[in-house]
Scaffold this motif. Structure first.
Motif, PDB file in Angstrom:
ATOM      1  N   ASN A 107       0.824  -1.203   0.000  1.00 50.92           N
ATOM      2  CA  ASN A 107       0.000   0.000   0.000  1.00 50.92           C
ATOM      3  C   ASN A 107       0.864   1.262   0.000  1.00 50.92           C
ATOM      4  OD1 ASN A 107      -2.638   1.018  -0.127  1.00 50.92           O
ATOM      5  ND2 ASN A 107      -2.674   1.442   2.072  1.00 50.92           N
ATOM      6  N   ASP A 109       2.614   4.688  -1.184  1.00 50.35           N
ATOM      7  CA  ASP A 109       2.157   5.863  -1.912  1.00 50.35           C
ATOM      8  C   ASP A 109       3.138   6.305  -2.981  1.00 50.35           C
ATOM      9  OD1 ASP A 109      -0.178   6.060  -0.405  1.00 50.35           O
ATOM     10  OD2 ASP A 109       0.806   7.263   1.135  1.00 50.35           O
ATOM     11  N   HIS A 118      -0.153   2.137  -8.614  1.00 50.17           N
ATOM     12  CA  HIS A 118      -1.574   2.007  -8.247  1.00 50.17           C
ATOM     13  C   HIS A 118      -2.148   3.347  -7.796  1.00 50.17           C
ATOM     14  CE1 HIS A 118       0.457   1.341  -4.382  1.00 50.17           C
ATOM     15  NE2 HIS A 118      -0.655   1.695  -3.796  1.00 50.17           N
ATOM     16  N   ARG A 119      -1.320   4.196  -7.167  1.00 45.93           N
ATOM     17  CA  ARG A 119      -1.788   5.539  -6.795  1.00 45.93           C
ATOM     18  C   ARG A 119      -1.980   6.399  -8.055  1.00 45.93           C
ATOM     19  NH1 ARG A 119      -3.655   3.935  -2.378  1.00 45.93           N
ATOM     20  NH2 ARG A 119      -2.344   3.977  -0.498  1.00 45.93           N
ATOM     21  N   GLN A 122      -5.205   5.345  -9.496  1.00 52.15           N
ATOM     22  CA  GLN A 122      -6.250   5.782  -8.565  1.00 52.15           C
ATOM     23  C   GLN A 122      -6.545   7.274  -8.742  1.00 52.15           C
ATOM     24  OE1 GLN A 122      -5.518   4.686  -4.470  1.00 52.15           O
ATOM     25  NE2 GLN A 122      -6.763   6.359  -3.678  1.00 52.15           N
ATOM     26  N   SER A 133     -14.990   2.480  -7.292  1.00 50.33           N
ATOM     27  CA  SER A 133     -13.949   2.787  -6.324  1.00 50.33           C
ATOM     28  C   SER A 133     -12.642   3.188  -7.004  1.00 50.33           C
ATOM     29  CB  SER A 133     -13.697   1.570  -5.429  1.00 50.33           C
ATOM     30  OG  SER A 133     -12.491   1.690  -4.718  1.00 50.33           O
ATOM     31  N   SER A 135      -9.806   3.482  -5.476  1.00 52.63           N
ATOM     32  CA  SER A 135      -8.784   2.597  -4.914  1.00 52.63           C
ATOM     33  C   SER A 135      -8.796   1.229  -5.592  1.00 52.63           C
ATOM     34  CB  SER A 135      -9.005   2.437  -3.410  1.00 52.63           C
ATOM     35  OG  SER A 135      -8.094   1.524  -2.859  1.00 52.63           O
ATOM     36  N   SER A 139      -5.686  -0.345  -7.857  1.00 52.92           N
ATOM     37  CA  SER A 139      -5.005  -1.611  -7.569  1.00 52.92           C
ATOM     38  C   SER A 139      -5.158  -2.603  -8.710  1.00 52.92           C
ATOM     39  CB  SER A 139      -5.561  -2.225  -6.271  1.00 52.92           C
ATOM     40  OG  SER A 139      -5.263  -1.399  -5.166  1.00 52.92           O
TER      41      SER A 139
END
Length: 373
Positions: A107, A109, A118-119, A122, A133, A135, A139
């Motif tokens: 997870n 950042d 993934h951020r 997102q 979502s 998030s 992911s």
């Protein structure tokens, strides 16, 4: 040093060429897929190219011994140089894939001073106000991006191996790559397992379990496997490849232990990650195992209560850092690093490897274990 820089330039050029080829193919499928190419370029624009360097010098340590003067004066002289560059670039893409997946699991950042993949996805979802979502989309998209990079690394490796005249050497190198891929994947699982299941293990097992994670998640795939891949591609004998492994594994351990220290005490402006990131992620590293073993019960309970809390404050980070420092664990890890480097160097002192490669590997051993990021 000039040859090292020249090699990095060649690897960077091959990566750029390969990504352009793959980007052209993605463009024939859908315009929206350019996000994968952009993320790949950004991620692969950074990094220290250690795996590429070790793959090349593993190859050189064998290929260089066929020259009477024990030197390859010009990189461009060797007929299989392109194969080695393909291998080196494939390892860099494989590493990028591992980082994408690692950041999802942790997870994280940031990565190399930029938003983790993934951020990145997102943020795009949130900016465009898409349904669902942000998030979850981030992911899922990053997972697919990591998978795509894994496939690309295999494609590039296959291109390199197709250039190798000794087909037996090519097959052995392919088998080594498969082994590396398996070991780093299960090593990553052992890492996340330790974060959640460590309480079930007897206290005396925590240090060897942490060392097992170091070995399979990082040490073997960061240094030992690239060296072995290069040596095998060059047609190295068992004695030569064994010497490269004997050098690579302890150096890989030292490399990861330095990384663990940086994960707790590193300067964010240099590492590109927040201070104490490993503390928030709950990494049960060798450093943590040594600290817990040396501390009294109250301090150990403090570590266990705070470690792995993603909402740790800066004050709590400083408290954990001070507690670990006071335990003496940092000094112990530094001693292990020094011993591991000495063990690695001793393994190649009299090995049947090219003189120039031995000298370069010794120089790299200092570079990878005294770094600040």
């Amino acid at each position: 040093m000039p040859e090292r820089l020249r090699l990095v330039d060649l690897v960077n050029a091959r990566l750029d060429e390969f990504l352009t080829e793959r980007g052209n193919h993605l463009a024939t499928i859908a315009d929206e897929l350019d996000v994968f190419l952009d993320a790949s370029r950004d991620l692969l624009s950074g990094g220290k190219r250690f795996r590429a360097l070790f793959a090349y010098w593993g190859w050189h340590s064998v290929a260089g011994t066929v020259r009477q003067d024990d030197l390859l004066a010009e990189l461009d002289d060797h007929p299989e140089l392109d194969a080695v560059i393909d291998l080196a670039a494939a390892l860099e893409i494989f590493h990028a894939a591992a980082l994408v997946h690692d950041d999802i699991m942790d997870n994280s950042d940031t990565r190399r001073g930029m938003p983790s993949v993934h951020r990145r996805f997102q943020a795009e979802h949130a900016r465009r106000e898409w349904v669902g979502s942000s998030s979850g989309y981030g992911s899922a998209s990053a997972l697919l991006h990591g998978d795509l990079l894994l496939g690309w690394s295999d494609e590039l490796l296959a291109q390199g191996l197709s250039r190798v005249a000794d087909r037996g050497a090519a097959r052995r190198a392919r088998s080594e790559f498969h082994l590396m891929r398996t070991e780093v994947t299960v090593g990553q699982y052992l890492d996340i397992l330790e974060e959640v299941a460590w309480r079930e293990a007897p206290e005396e097992d925590l240090l060897p379990r942490a060392h097992r994670v170091v070995t399979y998640k990082s040490a073997k795939y960061s240094i030992e496997a690239p060296l072995a891949l290069g040596g095998l591609m060059a047609g190295g004998t068992d004695e030569q490849v064994d010497a490269l492994r004997a050098f690579g594994l302890p150096l890989g351990v030292a490399f990861q232990l330095r990384d663990d220290l940086l994960g707790v005490f590193g300067d964010p402006s240099v590492t590109g990650k927040p201070a104490g990131d490993d503390l928030r992620e709950g990494k049960r590293t060798v450093l943590i195992a040594l600290a817990r073993a040396a501390l009294p019960g109250g301090a150990t309970r403090l570590i266990d209560e705070l470690l792995g809390d993603p909402d740790l404050t800066e004050a709590q980070i400083r408290t954990l850092q001070a507690t670990i420092q006071e335990s003496g664990a940092v000094d112990t890890v530094e001693q292990i690093i020094s011993r591991s480097v000495a063990q690695a160097i001793a393994a190649i002192e009299d090995a049947p490897l090219s003189r120039s490669a031995r000298a370069e590997l010794i120089g790299l051993s200092d570079l990878v274990t005294r770094r600040a990021h």
